[in-house]
Design a protein around this motif. Structure first.
Motif, PDB file in Angstrom:
ATOM      1  N   ASP A 150       0.818  -1.208   0.000  1.00 34.49           N
ATOM      2  CA  ASP A 150       0.000   0.000   0.000  1.00 34.49           C
ATOM      3  C   ASP A 150       0.857   1.265   0.000  1.00 34.49           C
ATOM      4  OD1 ASP A 150       0.997  -0.001   2.566  1.00 34.49           O
ATOM      5  OD2 ASP A 150      -0.938   0.311   3.547  1.00 34.49           O
ATOM      6  N   GLY A 151       2.175   1.103  -0.069  1.00 33.31           N
ATOM      7  CA  GLY A 151       3.041   2.261  -0.225  1.00 33.31           C
ATOM      8  C   GLY A 151       3.597   2.810   1.060  1.00 33.31           C
ATOM      9  N   ASP A 152       3.148   2.319   2.220  1.00 34.31           N
ATOM     10  CA  ASP A 152       3.758   2.776   3.471  1.00 34.31           C
ATOM     11  C   ASP A 152       4.526   1.618   4.112  1.00 34.31           C
ATOM     12  OD1 ASP A 152       1.804   1.178   4.692  1.00 34.31           O
ATOM     13  OD2 ASP A 152       0.516   2.877   5.142  1.00 34.31           O
ATOM     14  N   LYS A 153       5.303   1.939   5.135  1.00 35.70           N
ATOM     15  CA  LYS A 153       6.178   0.958   5.750  1.00 35.70           C
ATOM     16  C   LYS A 153       5.535   0.350   6.995  1.00 35.70           C
ATOM     17  CE  LYS A 153       9.763   1.695   3.053  1.00 35.70           C
ATOM     18  NZ  LYS A 153      10.171   0.702   2.044  1.00 35.70           N
ATOM     19  N   ASP A 154       5.388  -0.967   6.974  1.00 38.83           N
ATOM     20  CA  ASP A 154       5.018  -1.714   8.157  1.00 38.83           C
ATOM     21  C   ASP A 154       6.312  -2.093   8.894  1.00 38.83           C
ATOM     22  OD1 ASP A 154       2.151  -1.809   7.277  1.00 38.83           O
ATOM     23  OD2 ASP A 154       3.048  -2.977   5.658  1.00 38.83           O
ATOM     24  N   PHE A 155       6.183  -2.661  10.090  1.00 40.53           N
ATOM     25  CA  PHE A 155       7.373  -2.867  10.918  1.00 40.53           C
ATOM     26  C   PHE A 155       7.359  -4.254  11.532  1.00 40.53           C
ATOM     27  CE2 PHE A 155       9.690  -2.337  15.020  1.00 40.53           C
ATOM     28  CZ  PHE A 155      10.938  -2.009  14.492  1.00 40.53           C
ATOM     29  N   ASN A 209       8.341 -12.580  18.295  1.00 37.83           N
ATOM     30  CA  ASN A 209       8.579 -11.814  17.078  1.00 37.83           C
ATOM     31  C   ASN A 209       7.262 -11.141  16.681  1.00 37.83           C
ATOM     32  OD1 ASN A 209      11.059 -12.983  17.233  1.00 37.83           O
ATOM     33  ND2 ASN A 209      10.888 -14.182  15.356  1.00 37.83           N
ATOM     34  N   ARG A 210       7.285  -9.808  16.522  1.00 34.48           N
ATOM     35  CA  ARG A 210       6.028  -9.071  16.376  1.00 34.48           C
ATOM     36  C   ARG A 210       5.961  -8.299  15.058  1.00 34.48           C
ATOM     37  NH1 ARG A 210       3.555  -9.393  21.318  1.00 34.48           N
ATOM     38  NH2 ARG A 210       4.949  -9.855  23.090  1.00 34.48           N
ATOM     39  N   LEU A 211       4.756  -8.279  14.470  1.00 30.13           N
ATOM     40  CA  LEU A 211       4.480  -7.558  13.238  1.00 30.13           C
ATOM     41  C   LEU A 211       3.501  -6.426  13.527  1.00 30.13           C
ATOM     42  CD1 LEU A 211       4.674  -7.288  10.118  1.00 30.13           C
ATOM     43  CD2 LEU A 211       2.774  -8.920   9.973  1.00 30.13           C
ATOM     44  N   TYR A 212       3.837  -5.222  13.038  1.00 28.50           N
ATOM     45  CA  TYR A 212       3.004  -4.037  13.239  1.00 28.50           C
ATOM     46  C   TYR A 212       2.589  -3.484  11.878  1.00 28.50           C
ATOM     47  CZ  TYR A 212       5.152  -4.246  17.876  1.00 28.50           C
ATOM     48  OH  TYR A 212       5.600  -4.643  19.119  1.00 28.50           O
ATOM     49  N   GLU A 213       1.275  -3.332  11.690  1.00 34.52           N
ATOM     50  CA  GLU A 213       0.771  -2.756  10.446  1.00 34.52           C
ATOM     51  C   GLU A 213       0.703  -1.232  10.558  1.00 34.52           C
ATOM     52  OE1 GLU A 213      -3.196  -2.677   7.560  1.00 34.52           O
ATOM     53  OE2 GLU A 213      -3.279  -3.597   9.553  1.00 34.52           O
ATOM     54  N   ASN A 214       1.189  -0.576   9.537  1.00 34.22           N
ATOM     55  CA  ASN A 214       1.045   0.874   9.417  1.00 34.22           C
ATOM     56  C   ASN A 214      -0.323   1.147   8.798  1.00 34.22           C
ATOM     57  OD1 ASN A 214       1.226   3.609   8.804  1.00 34.22           O
ATOM     58  ND2 ASN A 214       3.300   3.479   7.979  1.00 34.22           N
ATOM     59  N   THR A 215      -1.239   1.665   9.591  1.00 34.65           N
ATOM     60  CA  THR A 215      -2.601   1.916   9.107  1.00 34.65           C
ATOM     61  C   THR A 215      -2.738   3.277   8.440  1.00 34.65           C
ATOM     62  OG1 THR A 215      -3.269   2.752  11.287  1.00 34.65           O
ATOM     63  CG2 THR A 215      -3.587   0.402  10.859  1.00 34.65           C
ATOM     64  N   LEU A 254      -0.225 -12.398  -7.668  1.00 34.03           N
ATOM     65  CA  LEU A 254      -1.508 -12.042  -7.073  1.00 34.03           C
ATOM     66  C   LEU A 254      -1.909 -10.631  -7.479  1.00 34.03           C
ATOM     67  CD1 LEU A 254      -0.967 -13.364  -3.421  1.00 34.03           C
ATOM     68  CD2 LEU A 254      -2.089 -14.533  -5.325  1.00 34.03           C
ATOM     69  N   THR A 255      -3.199 -10.364  -7.483  1.00 36.03           N
ATOM     70  CA  THR A 255      -3.692  -9.008  -7.726  1.00 36.03           C
ATOM     71  C   THR A 255      -3.426  -8.172  -6.495  1.00 36.03           C
ATOM     72  OG1 THR A 255      -5.432  -9.839  -9.177  1.00 36.03           O
ATOM     73  CG2 THR A 255      -5.702  -7.614  -8.293  1.00 36.03           C
ATOM     74  N   HIS A 256      -2.781  -7.033  -6.707  1.00 34.22           N
ATOM     75  CA  HIS A 256      -2.468  -6.170  -5.575  1.00 34.22           C
ATOM     76  C   HIS A 256      -3.724  -5.495  -5.044  1.00 34.22           C
ATOM     77  CE1 HIS A 256       2.111  -5.564  -6.317  1.00 34.22           C
ATOM     78  NE2 HIS A 256       1.754  -6.824  -6.298  1.00 34.22           N
ATOM     79  N   THR A 257      -3.842  -5.496  -3.731  1.00 31.74           N
ATOM     80  CA  THR A 257      -4.902  -4.731  -3.088  1.00 31.74           C
ATOM     81  C   THR A 257      -4.276  -3.527  -2.427  1.00 31.74           C
ATOM     82  OG1 THR A 257      -4.668  -6.017  -1.048  1.00 31.74           O
ATOM     83  CG2 THR A 257      -6.289  -6.787  -2.656  1.00 31.74           C
ATOM     84  N   ASP A 258      -5.016  -2.439  -2.345  1.00 29.90           N
ATOM     85  CA  ASP A 258      -4.495  -1.194  -1.777  1.00 29.90           C
ATOM     86  C   ASP A 258      -5.584  -0.563  -0.940  1.00 29.90           C
ATOM     87  OD1 ASP A 258      -3.420   1.382  -1.303  1.00 29.90           O
ATOM     88  OD2 ASP A 258      -2.229   1.239  -3.119  1.00 29.90           O
ATOM     89  N   LYS A 259      -5.204  -0.116   0.253  1.00 27.04           N
ATOM     90  CA  LYS A 259      -6.183   0.536   1.116  1.00 27.04           C
ATOM     91  C   LYS A 259      -6.626   1.873   0.536  1.00 27.04           C
ATOM     92  CE  LYS A 259      -3.353   0.055   4.534  1.00 27.04           C
ATOM     93  NZ  LYS A 259      -2.684   0.060   5.857  1.00 27.04           N
ATOM     94  N   LYS A 313       1.841  10.100  -0.139  1.00 25.46           N
ATOM     95  CA  LYS A 313       2.424   8.857   0.348  1.00 25.46           C
ATOM     96  C   LYS A 313       2.075   7.689  -0.562  1.00 25.46           C
ATOM     97  CE  LYS A 313       0.918   7.084   4.232  1.00 25.46           C
ATOM     98  NZ  LYS A 313       0.754   6.811   5.673  1.00 25.46           N
ATOM     99  N   HIS A 314       0.824   7.559  -0.934  1.00 25.02           N
ATOM    100  CA  HIS A 314       0.393   6.430  -1.741  1.00 25.02           C
ATOM    101  C   HIS A 314       0.388   6.793  -3.228  1.00 25.02           C
ATOM    102  CE1 HIS A 314      -0.835   4.195   1.785  1.00 25.02           C
ATOM    103  NE2 HIS A 314      -1.491   5.249   2.209  1.00 25.02           N
TER     104      HIS A 314
END
Length: 595
Positions: free
Chosen positions: A110-115, A124-130, A511-516, A584-585
């Protein structure tokens, strides 16, 4: 008199020799530790082989930021680059575990950085950039393990080339857990969830003692392979990717070294188009797995040439990154060491002599004699020359080694995938400039718990133009950009040189890309255009901006898309591209012709 004459002669000879050395081997670039001066105050407590370093631009403002892992009870430190200085910022990621690999990754394109943060005896933890650097932890919801792990290295790469980036990490469970040593691979399903495919893909490499791994394409077949550095003489492993299923080819390729392996650094050290691997070790000597083509089989094989090429190190080495410190087009090497003292073999900088052999040079790295484990490469001051961020362990402050600008030219490349993963991770970049050829591969996690900048720095010697750049994307699509000016940041979008048409290899399923953020539908008229181009759209918002780029990827003009009318009368005749985004996007993309 005679003594004076003799002195003059000796001085002249020395100057001639110094000039010849500089001419042959290139300029000397001096480094200075500026960490405290620019606002970085960090040390990694509780040791345990240090903590990760990321030199990635996490707020996407075009300036490399710095993220530093921390010890138990301390929050991860996020340093935002404010223009050559850093400000410690709170991103709401309240992780106080003893963190190891820390990686910025766009999991959902979606063009932003998750962590993502790996932990030593933790989760081990995953954080979504909303959006707008607001984060929520999605580890459990994403289908990733939430049990207590003992991890060091984590990397991301698109192992099946479906357009979404996948997770691979090393795991060293305690003996009492009943679980054997192994690595784990999680396939990104494209909807913010993951499926473990470790055993289906034969990527577990079970029963060894892994530290770090690297995705790289050792045989240039476009499928990302995996190299794993294993500790305590549990031989290292090379997994060959055969269309998404891995085969252990360590012995067949002579990559089955038995050392105390920590680091998995990758670069083409002699510009022959083949990736070489550097593995750090104890004082018995680090290993350079130099890749070549077997004359009989025609297949890539490796041989240890570290000592012969001058990079044996012979200390206790940990993180080791390749970088071109003087922008002469040849990869140099920086190694972090843990032994303290000016007389000890501590951290070292090795300069490539333009043949793939190396010599040592201090380059002003005064004080680089403390307990160091991890480093990463970026360009925090945007001068086109690489800087080195080093994480030091207590009781020593971490160091940011800033390089002075030199005389050689450079180019910085920023990739954007369209059908490939958004950051173009796993792409092969080939640069042709005069007689100079270079090949680089892009990574998300490299060396020992490091993450280098997403913007690749390409050294060009004194060449004033790049003849061409060839990008082979994970989809298999190839973009060829020609006649590029130097000393600029160049953004290359997948399909840019082919009018937006992207050719996908027949042996993969993308896969077809999805974007928020929904795409903006727009048209441009007239096309071809002589002076004023008009944007037509019902989707434009006040925050939408346009950028016009030429065929080389250089941004020529930008402004508010809502203004509709854009004056391009000063442009030379040719093909141009206009893209719409909201700061950003990426939202839309089209081509026009200036007549």
């Amino acid at each position: 008199m005679k003594k004076l004459k003799l002195y003059s002669l000796c001085l002249t000879e020395v100057l001639i020799l110094c000039f010849a050395f500089t001419f042959i081997y290139g300029q000397q670039i001096i480094f200075k530790d500026v960490a405290n001066a620019v606002g970085i105050d960090h040390t990694y407590i509780l040791n345990n082989s240090g903590g990760g370093v990321s030199f990635v631009d996490f707020n996407l403002d075009g300036q490399d930021d710095i993220t530093l892992a921390t010890g138990l009870g301390e929050e991860i430190q996020f340093y935002e680059n404010t223009g050559g200085e850093f400000q410690l910022v709170d991103l709401g990621i309240n992780n106080t575990e003893q963190t190891k690999s820390i990686l910025w990754v766009d999991i959902d394109n979606d063009g932003d950085k998750d962590f993502y943060a790996a932990a030593f005896v933790g989760t081990n933890r995953l954080y979504e950039n909303t959006g707008d650097l607001n984060f929520q932890e999605i580890t459990a919801e994403a289908g990733l393990p939430v049990d207590t792990l003992k991890s060091f290295g984590a990397i991301w790469g698109d192992y099946n080339r479906d357009g979404y980036i996948d997770l691979y990490y090393t795991e060293r469970p305690n003996a009492s857990s009943g679980t054997s040593m192994r690595n784990r691979l999680f396939k990104n399903l494209g909807n913010n969830t993951f499926e473990e495919v470790t055993y289906q893909t034969n990527s577990h490499d079970e029963g060894r003692l892994p530290f770090c791994a690297a995705f790289f394409d050792y045989n240039n077949d476009k499928w990302p392979d995996i190299f794993i550095a294993n500790d305590r003489k549990r031989r290292s492993t090379l997994l060959q990717n055969n269309n998404g299923v891995f085969e252990d080819v360590s012995e067949a390729c002579n990559a089955d070294i038995e050392i105390d392996g920590m680091n998995a650094g990758v670069a083409d050290i002699d510009n022959d188009g083949l990736s070489d691997v550097y593995v750090t070790n104890t004082p018995s000597g680090s290993v350079l797995l130099k890749c070549s083509i077997d004359e009989i089989t025609g297949q890539p094989v490796f041989a240890d040439e570290a000592g012969d090429r001058g990079i044996g190190f012979y200390g206790i080495g940990w993180g080791a990154n390749f970088l071109d410190i003087n922008n002469d087009g040849w990869q140099d090497l920086y190694v972090s060491g843990m032994v303290i003292g000016s007389e000890a073999i501590s951290s070292e900088l090795y300069i490539n002599d333009k043949t793939g052999n190396f010599y040592q040079e201090n380059n002003g790295l005064v004080g680089d004699t403390v307990t160091s484990f991890v480093n990463a490469i970026g360009d925090f001051d945007n001068d086109g020359y690489p800087d080195i961020m080093v994480s030091n362990s207590e009781y020593y402050n971490s160091q940011l080694w800033s390089s002075e600008s030199g005389i050689n030219n450079w180019l910085k490349l920023k990739l954007q995938g369209v059908r490939s993963n958004r950051d173009g991770i796993g792409s092969k970049i080939e640069i042709f400039s005069g007689a100079l050829y270079q090949m680089k591969q892009t990574h998300c996690g490299i060396a020992f718990m490091g993450q280098n900048s997403n913007t690749e720095i390409i050294g060009l010697e004194q060449n004033s133009i790049v003849d061409s750049i060839r990008i082979t994307w994970p989809t298999g699509h190839i973009d060829l950009i020609k006649d590029i000016g130097v000393n600029q940041v160049l953004k290359i979008i997948e399909g840019q040189s082919t009018n937006g048409n992207i050719t996908i290899d027949s042996d993969i399923a993308v896969l077809t890309h999805t974007d928020k953020t929904e795409e903006v539908q727009f048209s441009i008229s007239p096309n071809p255009v002589q002076s004023i181009i008009h944007l037509e759209s019902q989707d434009m918002d006040l925050d939408h901006v346009y950028q016009i780029i030429d065929a080389s990827g250089k941004i020529l003009l930008s402004g508010k898309a809502i203004d509709r009318n854009i004056d391009v009368s000063s442009f030379l005749p040719g093909i141009y591209f206009i893209q719409i985004h909201n700061g950003k996007h990426y939202l839309g993309y089209s081509k026009f012709v200036k007549s």
